[in-house]
Scaffold this motif. Sequence first.
Motif, PDB file in Angstrom:
ATOM      1  N   TYR A 220      16.970   1.747 -34.062  1.00 26.45           N
ATOM      2  CA  TYR A 220      18.178   2.528 -34.358  1.00 26.45           C
ATOM      3  C   TYR A 220      19.145   1.711 -35.216  1.00 26.45           C
ATOM      4  N   LEU A 221      19.365   0.456 -34.846  1.00 24.82           N
ATOM      5  CA  LEU A 221      20.295  -0.375 -35.618  1.00 24.82           C
ATOM      6  C   LEU A 221      19.814  -0.547 -37.055  1.00 24.82           C
ATOM      7  N   GLU A 222      18.513  -0.775 -37.206  1.00 27.22           N
ATOM      8  CA  GLU A 222      17.974  -0.951 -38.558  1.00 27.22           C
ATOM      9  C   GLU A 222      18.167   0.315 -39.393  1.00 27.22           C
ATOM     10  N   TYR A 223      17.918   1.479 -38.812  1.00 24.96           N
ATOM     11  CA  TYR A 223      18.052   2.725 -39.575  1.00 24.96           C
ATOM     12  C   TYR A 223      19.519   3.118 -39.745  1.00 24.96           C
ATOM     13  N   LYS A 224      20.368   2.713 -38.842  1.00 26.80           N
ATOM     14  CA  LYS A 224      21.788   3.048 -38.933  1.00 26.80           C
ATOM     15  C   LYS A 224      22.507   2.151 -39.950  1.00 26.80           C
ATOM     16  N   PHE A 225      22.210   0.826 -39.877  1.00 28.62           N
ATOM     17  CA  PHE A 225      22.988  -0.121 -40.673  1.00 28.62           C
ATOM     18  C   PHE A 225      22.175  -0.880 -41.715  1.00 28.62           C
TER      19      PHE A 225
END
Length: 301
Positions: A220-225
Amino acid sequence: MQSIIRVIFISTALVICPGGISVGQDKVLKMSTTTSTENSGLLDVLLPEFKKDTGIDVKVFAKGTGAAIRDGMDGNVDVIFVHDIEREKKFVADGYGTKRFAVMHNDFVIVGPKKDPADVKGSRNAFEAMARIARSKSGFVSRGDDSGTHSMEQALWKGSGVQLEKKSMDMVKGGSRTTLSFEHPQDLGGWYYAIGQGMGKALIFAEEKQAYTLTDRGTYLEYKFGRKEGLDLEIVLQGDGKLLNPYGVIPVNPKKQPHVKVDMATAFAEWLVSARGQGLIADYKIHGHQAFFPDAIPDVK
């Protein structure tokens, strides 16, 4: 002179690299792993450093945990790096793996649209969150791929009290046929989508549908930020102890698959749980957010 050359050749051939790997050995390790270790960007950090230290290349096959475990059972790979601790323990107990090395953990989170139509943010825990999604018939995207995330999602549905249905489907992956069975809420294809894809694609599909989904925090963090495109889904539930997400690495047992490169696989596992590997995991951040937490040496500096 020839005898001297022969002695030099033999001496060179017996030089041993870290992990007990002979120089002359083909130094390519095959690993099946969950999509979250790849989609999160963690492997892009770990594998080049592992090669610097050992000279060993790692060829990655990223797929759901269930498929990765089947790869190990079939002897298609030398090592698996996955996140479903009960199935991992069974893999070792059944003799398919030599040992489970506890590497790291993060947690699962439920993400959804900013408007939060099911009012998941008002839930006391993950079970209640899933029940609210089902009652409101808000969109929910399931990986539906026998992954560790899919296993966790099914456990949450069972705990939610939502009425479930069973589904079985034949799958052919890597030339092998297998039957996948899982449980899901009613209205498959209505508000509940099982897409049979990895975590990254599930997040993108959920965004397109403005639906909820369960995801590991790292992806999630990779795709979000970490991407130019970003992601407008928000975390709507986190911090429930049920959502802990431990990862383990297991060399495939040569007693079951004599051709596997168990020395390299063991070297990789031991490197991941060493101070070197654990430190890299602890230091890996996605736009300032720690994505994984080391388990072998939790206080590594």
